[in-house]
Enzyme design. Structure first.
Site, mmCIF file in Angstrom:
data_model
loop_
_atom_site.group_PDB
_atom_site.id
_atom_site.type_symbol
_atom_site.label_atom_id
_atom_site.label_comp_id
_atom_site.label_asym_id
_atom_site.label_seq_id
_atom_site.Cartn_x
_atom_site.Cartn_y
_atom_site.Cartn_z
ATOM 1 N N GLU A 1 37.664 5.809 10.886
ATOM 2 C CA GLU A 1 37.033 5.517 9.598
ATOM 3 C C GLU A 1 38.054 5.302 8.481
ATOM 4 O O GLU A 1 39.023 6.061 8.360
ATOM 5 C CB GLU A 1 36.125 6.689 9.186
ATOM 6 C CG GLU A 1 34.813 6.685 9.917
ATOM 7 C CD GLU A 1 33.803 7.608 9.258
ATOM 8 O OE1 GLU A 1 33.794 7.726 8.013
ATOM 9 O OE2 GLU A 1 33.035 8.228 10.008
ATOM 10 N N CYS B 1 27.120 5.741 3.615
ATOM 11 C CA CYS B 1 27.465 6.626 4.724
ATOM 12 C C CYS B 1 26.173 6.958 5.478
ATOM 13 O O CYS B 1 25.263 7.560 4.901
ATOM 14 C CB CYS B 1 28.118 7.898 4.182
ATOM 15 S SG CYS B 1 28.480 9.078 5.479
ATOM 16 N N GLY C 1 28.735 2.701 11.216
ATOM 17 C CA GLY C 1 29.513 2.100 12.311
ATOM 18 C C GLY C 1 28.655 1.830 13.533
ATOM 19 O O GLY C 1 28.791 0.783 14.186
HETATM 20 N N1 LIG Z 1 30.828 8.367 8.347
HETATM 21 C C1 LIG Z 1 30.079 7.449 7.590
HETATM 22 C C2 LIG Z 1 30.837 6.383 6.845
HETATM 23 C C3 LIG Z 1 31.622 6.978 5.673
HETATM 24 C C4 LIG Z 1 32.299 5.949 4.818
HETATM 25 C C5 LIG Z 1 33.469 5.293 5.482
HETATM 26 N N2 LIG Z 1 34.538 6.197 5.767
HETATM 27 C C6 LIG Z 1 33.971 4.157 4.574
HETATM 28 O O1 LIG Z 1 34.970 4.342 3.861
HETATM 29 O O2 LIG Z 1 33.345 3.102 4.569
HETATM 30 C C7 LIG Z 1 28.810 6.984 8.265
HETATM 31 O O3 LIG Z 1 28.221 7.814 8.986
HETATM 32 O O4 LIG Z 1 28.373 5.863 8.043
#
Ligand SMILES: N[C@@H](CCC[C@H](N)C(=O)O)C(=O)O
Length: 281
Positions: free
Chosen positions: A215, A75, A227
Protein backbone atom coordinates in the site's frame (compact mmCIF):
# COMPACT_ATOMS: atom_id res chain seq x y z
CA UNK A 1 -3.65 16.58 24.87
CA UNK A 2 -5.46 13.32 25.62
CA UNK A 3 -7.16 11.58 22.68
CA UNK A 4 -9.88 8.96 23.07
CA UNK A 5 -9.75 6.28 20.41
CA UNK A 6 -10.98 2.84 19.42
CA UNK A 7 -8.78 0.33 17.65
CA UNK A 8 -10.49 -1.66 14.86
CA UNK A 9 -9.39 -3.98 12.11
CA UNK A 10 -10.83 -5.29 8.87
CA UNK A 11 -9.03 -8.56 8.04
CA UNK A 12 -5.94 -7.38 9.91
CA UNK A 13 -5.82 -4.00 8.12
CA UNK A 14 -5.88 -2.03 11.37
CA UNK A 15 -6.94 1.50 12.24
CA UNK A 16 -7.19 3.96 15.10
CA UNK A 17 -10.73 5.42 14.99
CA UNK A 18 -11.34 8.88 16.41
CA UNK A 19 -14.74 10.43 17.14
CA UNK A 20 -14.21 13.83 15.51
CA UNK A 21 -17.90 14.78 15.24
CA UNK A 22 -17.48 18.10 17.05
CA UNK A 23 -15.08 19.57 14.51
CA UNK A 24 -14.68 19.60 10.75
CA UNK A 25 -10.88 19.42 11.06
CA UNK A 26 -9.08 16.25 12.27
CA UNK A 27 -8.04 16.62 15.92
CA UNK A 28 -4.72 14.93 15.13
CA UNK A 29 -2.06 16.21 12.71
CA UNK A 30 -0.35 13.97 10.12
CA UNK A 31 2.81 14.11 12.29
CA UNK A 32 0.85 12.90 15.34
CA UNK A 33 -0.76 10.18 13.21
CA UNK A 34 2.70 8.84 12.27
CA UNK A 35 3.54 8.54 15.99
CA UNK A 36 0.21 6.91 16.91
CA UNK A 37 0.60 4.34 14.10
CA UNK A 38 4.11 3.36 15.21
CA UNK A 39 3.99 -0.31 16.28
CA UNK A 40 6.79 0.11 18.86
CA UNK A 41 6.36 3.62 20.24
CA UNK A 42 2.64 4.20 19.60
CA UNK A 43 -0.66 2.31 19.47
CA UNK A 44 0.26 0.63 16.20
CA UNK A 45 -1.92 0.79 13.07
CA UNK A 46 -1.96 1.09 9.28
CA UNK A 47 -3.79 4.41 9.58
CA UNK A 48 -5.85 6.87 11.64
CA UNK A 49 -9.51 7.40 10.67
CA UNK A 50 -11.62 10.39 11.71
CA UNK A 51 -15.43 10.49 11.87
CA UNK A 52 -16.31 14.12 11.08
CA UNK A 53 -19.65 15.84 10.52
CA UNK A 54 -21.32 15.01 7.18
CA UNK A 55 -21.08 17.22 4.11
CA UNK A 56 -23.35 17.59 1.06
CA UNK A 57 -26.27 15.84 2.78
CA UNK A 58 -24.28 12.83 4.02
CA UNK A 59 -24.44 11.42 7.57
CA UNK A 60 -20.69 11.65 8.24
CA UNK A 61 -17.38 12.49 6.62
CA UNK A 62 -14.46 10.06 6.73
CA UNK A 63 -10.89 11.30 6.59
CA UNK A 64 -7.87 9.08 6.97
CA UNK A 65 -4.13 9.46 7.38
CA UNK A 66 -1.89 6.59 6.28
CA UNK A 67 0.81 5.45 8.73
CA UNK A 68 3.30 7.70 6.86
CA UNK A 69 1.04 10.75 7.45
CA UNK A 70 -0.19 11.05 3.84
CA UNK A 71 -3.92 11.40 3.19
CA UNK A 72 -5.57 8.92 0.82
CA UNK A 73 -8.92 9.53 -0.85
CA UNK A 74 -10.55 6.28 0.29
CA UNK A 75 -10.06 3.13 2.34
CA UNK A 76 -12.25 0.05 1.88
CA UNK A 77 -11.43 -1.84 5.07
CA UNK A 78 -11.40 1.47 6.91
CA UNK A 79 -14.94 2.40 5.87
CA UNK A 80 -16.24 -0.94 7.18
CA UNK A 81 -14.52 -0.20 10.50
CA UNK A 82 -15.98 3.31 10.44
CA UNK A 83 -19.48 1.88 9.91
CA UNK A 84 -19.09 -0.39 12.96
CA UNK A 85 -17.62 2.47 15.04
CA UNK A 86 -20.42 4.86 14.04
CA UNK A 87 -23.05 2.25 15.02
CA UNK A 88 -21.44 2.23 18.48
CA UNK A 89 -21.01 5.96 19.05
CA UNK A 90 -24.45 6.65 17.57
CA UNK A 91 -25.94 4.02 19.87
CA UNK A 92 -27.55 2.61 16.73
CA UNK A 93 -26.87 -1.11 16.49
CA UNK A 94 -29.80 -1.67 14.13
CA UNK A 95 -29.29 -4.35 11.51
CA UNK A 96 -29.19 -3.22 7.90
CA UNK A 97 -28.82 0.44 8.87
CA UNK A 98 -27.19 2.29 6.01
CA UNK A 99 -25.01 5.38 6.31
CA UNK A 100 -23.95 7.81 3.62
CA UNK A 101 -20.32 8.74 4.13
CA UNK A 102 -18.61 11.67 2.43
CA UNK A 103 -15.02 10.84 1.39
CA UNK A 104 -12.46 12.43 -0.90
CA UNK A 105 -13.53 9.74 -3.41
CA UNK A 106 -17.21 10.75 -3.28
CA UNK A 107 -20.14 9.38 -1.27
CA UNK A 108 -19.69 5.78 -0.10
CA UNK A 109 -22.53 3.79 1.50
CA UNK A 110 -21.76 1.02 4.02
CA UNK A 111 -24.46 -1.16 5.54
CA UNK A 112 -24.17 -3.49 8.54
CA UNK A 113 -25.77 -6.83 7.64
CA UNK A 114 -27.68 -9.22 9.94
CA UNK A 115 -24.60 -11.50 10.23
CA UNK A 116 -22.43 -8.56 11.37
CA UNK A 117 -20.56 -8.31 8.05
CA UNK A 118 -20.44 -4.89 6.42
CA UNK A 119 -21.52 -4.53 2.79
CA UNK A 120 -20.31 -1.40 1.04
CA UNK A 121 -21.41 0.29 -2.16
CA UNK A 122 -17.93 1.32 -3.33
CA UNK A 123 -19.12 3.28 -6.36
CA UNK A 124 -17.93 3.09 -9.97
CA UNK A 125 -14.24 2.46 -10.72
CA UNK A 126 -12.38 5.04 -12.82
CA UNK A 127 -10.26 3.63 -15.60
CA UNK A 128 -8.73 6.37 -17.72
CA UNK A 129 -5.01 7.02 -17.33
CA UNK A 130 -5.69 10.66 -16.33
CA UNK A 131 -8.07 9.45 -13.58
CA UNK A 132 -5.60 7.03 -11.95
CA UNK A 133 -3.40 9.16 -12.44
CA UNK A 134 -0.63 7.56 -14.47
CA UNK A 135 1.64 8.53 -17.34
CA UNK A 136 1.39 4.96 -18.66
CA UNK A 137 -0.47 5.40 -21.96
CA UNK A 138 -2.60 8.22 -23.37
CA UNK A 139 -4.59 10.37 -20.90
CA UNK A 140 -8.03 9.39 -22.18
CA UNK A 141 -7.31 5.67 -22.52
CA UNK A 142 -7.49 2.70 -20.19
CA UNK A 143 -4.29 1.08 -19.01
CA UNK A 144 -4.84 -2.66 -19.47
CA UNK A 145 -2.00 -5.19 -19.38
CA UNK A 146 0.58 -2.52 -20.24
CA UNK A 147 4.25 -3.46 -19.77
CA UNK A 148 6.00 -1.64 -16.90
CA UNK A 149 9.67 -2.04 -16.05
CA UNK A 150 10.26 -2.51 -12.31
CA UNK A 151 13.32 -4.04 -10.61
CA UNK A 152 14.81 -5.11 -13.94
CA UNK A 153 11.68 -7.04 -14.93
CA UNK A 154 8.74 -6.29 -17.21
CA UNK A 155 5.33 -6.56 -15.52
CA UNK A 156 2.00 -6.38 -17.35
CA UNK A 157 -0.04 -3.91 -15.30
CA UNK A 158 -3.66 -2.75 -15.28
CA UNK A 159 -4.52 0.52 -13.53
CA UNK A 160 -7.77 1.22 -11.69
CA UNK A 161 -8.82 4.13 -9.48
CA UNK A 162 -11.24 3.51 -6.62
CA UNK A 163 -10.78 7.18 -5.79
CA UNK A 164 -7.26 6.10 -4.84
CA UNK A 165 -4.74 4.70 -7.35
CA UNK A 166 -4.14 0.98 -7.90
CA UNK A 167 -1.71 -0.87 -10.15
CA UNK A 168 -2.57 -4.55 -10.58
CA UNK A 169 -0.35 -7.28 -11.94
CA UNK A 170 -1.23 -10.96 -12.36
CA UNK A 171 1.36 -13.52 -11.29
CA UNK A 172 1.68 -17.31 -11.19
CA UNK A 173 2.27 -17.52 -7.43
CA UNK A 174 1.79 -14.62 -4.98
CA UNK A 175 3.78 -16.44 -2.29
CA UNK A 176 7.11 -15.89 -4.07
CA UNK A 177 6.72 -12.13 -4.69
CA UNK A 178 9.47 -10.19 -2.82
CA UNK A 179 6.99 -7.53 -1.65
CA UNK A 180 9.33 -5.53 0.61
CA UNK A 181 11.85 -5.20 -2.23
CA UNK A 182 9.65 -4.41 -5.22
CA UNK A 183 6.61 -2.82 -3.51
CA UNK A 184 8.36 0.52 -2.89
CA UNK A 185 9.66 0.55 -6.48
CA UNK A 186 6.10 0.32 -7.85
CA UNK A 187 4.83 2.84 -5.27
CA UNK A 188 7.39 5.49 -6.23
CA UNK A 189 7.64 4.71 -9.97
CA UNK A 190 7.87 7.86 -12.11
CA UNK A 191 4.70 6.90 -14.07
CA UNK A 192 2.58 7.38 -10.91
CA UNK A 193 2.66 11.10 -9.98
CA UNK A 194 0.57 10.49 -6.82
CA UNK A 195 2.35 7.19 -6.05
CA UNK A 196 0.30 3.98 -6.19
CA UNK A 197 -1.01 0.99 -4.28
CA UNK A 198 0.12 -2.26 -5.95
CA UNK A 199 -1.74 -5.58 -5.98
CA UNK A 200 -0.14 -8.88 -6.96
CA UNK A 201 -2.90 -11.30 -7.98
CA UNK A 202 -2.95 -15.04 -8.50
CA UNK A 203 -6.06 -16.37 -10.26
CA UNK A 204 -6.94 -19.62 -8.50
CA UNK A 205 -10.30 -19.91 -10.28
CA UNK A 206 -12.45 -17.43 -12.21
CA UNK A 207 -14.31 -16.76 -8.94
CA UNK A 208 -11.36 -16.95 -6.51
CA UNK A 209 -8.33 -14.65 -6.46
CA UNK A 210 -5.35 -14.61 -4.09
CA UNK A 211 -3.84 -11.21 -3.43
CA UNK A 212 -0.87 -9.61 -1.74
CA UNK A 213 -0.66 -5.86 -1.52
CA UNK A 214 1.89 -3.09 -1.10
CA UNK A 215 0.00 0.00 0.00
CA UNK A 216 0.94 3.57 -0.74
CA UNK A 217 1.86 5.20 2.55
CA UNK A 218 1.53 2.02 4.63
CA UNK A 219 3.65 -0.73 3.00
CA UNK A 220 2.70 -4.42 3.14
CA UNK A 221 -0.67 -4.75 4.86
CA UNK A 222 -2.79 -7.82 5.62
CA UNK A 223 -5.67 -6.59 3.46
CA UNK A 224 -6.82 -3.74 1.24
CA UNK A 225 -10.50 -3.28 0.38
CA UNK A 226 -10.09 -0.77 -2.44
CA UNK A 227 -7.26 -3.00 -3.73
CA UNK A 228 -9.49 -6.09 -3.77
CA UNK A 229 -12.15 -4.14 -5.73
CA UNK A 230 -9.53 -2.84 -8.18
CA UNK A 231 -8.12 -6.38 -8.59
CA UNK A 232 -11.52 -7.79 -9.52
CA UNK A 233 -12.05 -4.99 -12.04
CA UNK A 234 -8.61 -5.71 -13.56
CA UNK A 235 -9.45 -9.43 -13.68
CA UNK A 236 -12.71 -8.75 -15.53
CA UNK A 237 -11.14 -6.23 -17.94
CA UNK A 238 -8.43 -8.73 -18.88
CA UNK A 239 -10.86 -11.68 -19.14
CA UNK A 240 -9.31 -13.54 -16.22
CA UNK A 241 -12.20 -13.63 -13.76
CA UNK A 242 -15.95 -13.33 -13.24
CA UNK A 243 -17.78 -10.26 -11.94
CA UNK A 244 -18.42 -11.93 -8.59
CA UNK A 245 -15.43 -13.42 -6.77
CA UNK A 246 -13.81 -14.10 -3.43
CA UNK A 247 -10.53 -12.30 -2.92
CA UNK A 248 -8.25 -14.03 -0.41
CA UNK A 249 -5.78 -11.74 1.36
CA UNK A 250 -3.22 -12.61 4.05
CA UNK A 251 -5.78 -11.45 6.68
CA UNK A 252 -8.82 -13.29 5.26
CA UNK A 253 -11.42 -13.10 2.49
CA UNK A 254 -13.56 -10.37 0.93
CA UNK A 255 -16.51 -10.88 -1.43
CA UNK A 256 -16.41 -8.48 -4.35
CA UNK A 257 -19.05 -7.95 -7.01
CA UNK A 258 -18.96 -5.61 -10.01
CA UNK A 259 -22.49 -5.00 -11.27
CA UNK A 260 -22.96 -5.27 -15.01
CA UNK A 261 -26.08 -3.10 -14.76
CA UNK A 262 -24.75 0.10 -13.20
CA UNK A 263 -20.98 -0.69 -12.99
CA UNK A 264 -20.98 -0.17 -9.20
CA UNK A 265 -18.73 -2.30 -7.02
CA UNK A 266 -19.89 -4.03 -3.86
CA UNK A 267 -17.51 -5.21 -1.15
CA UNK A 268 -18.55 -7.40 1.79
CA UNK A 269 -16.33 -8.24 4.75
CA UNK A 270 -15.87 -8.01 8.50
CA UNK A 271 -15.00 -5.12 10.83
CA UNK A 272 -13.92 -5.83 14.39
CA UNK A 273 -13.24 -3.72 17.44
CA UNK A 274 -10.04 -4.73 19.24
CA UNK A 275 -9.88 -2.30 22.18
CA UNK A 276 -10.55 1.28 23.22
CA UNK A 277 -8.24 3.66 25.05
CA UNK A 278 -6.92 7.12 25.73
CA UNK A 279 -3.55 8.23 24.42
CA UNK A 280 -1.44 11.36 24.81
CA UNK A 281 -1.34 13.15 21.45
N1 LIG B 1 -6.16 -0.26 3.20
C1 LIG B 1 -7.05 0.56 2.48
C2 LIG B 1 -6.45 1.61 1.57
C3 LIG B 1 -5.80 2.73 2.38
C4 LIG B 1 -5.30 3.87 1.54
C5 LIG B 1 -4.09 3.52 0.73
N2 LIG B 1 -2.95 3.22 1.53
C6 LIG B 1 -3.78 4.71 -0.20
O1 LIG B 1 -2.87 5.50 0.11
O2 LIG B 1 -4.45 4.84 -1.22
C7 LIG B 1 -8.24 -0.18 1.91
O3 LIG B 1 -8.68 -1.13 2.58
O4 LIG B 1 -8.76 0.20 0.87
Amino acid sequence: MMIEFAKYHGLGNDFILIDNRLSSQPVVTPEQAIKLCDRHFGIGADGVIFVLPGQNGTDYTMRIFNSDGSEPEMCGNGIRCLAAFVAEIDGNQQENSQKRIHTLAGTITPQIMSDGQVKVDMGVPRLLASEIPTALGAENQKVIDQPLEVAGQSWDVTCVSMGNPHCITFVEDVAVIPLEKIGPQFEHHAVFPQRTNTEFIQVVRRDYLKMRVWERGAGATLACGTGACAALVAGVLTGRCDRLATVELPGGCLQIEWSEVDQRLWMTGPAQRVFTGVVEG
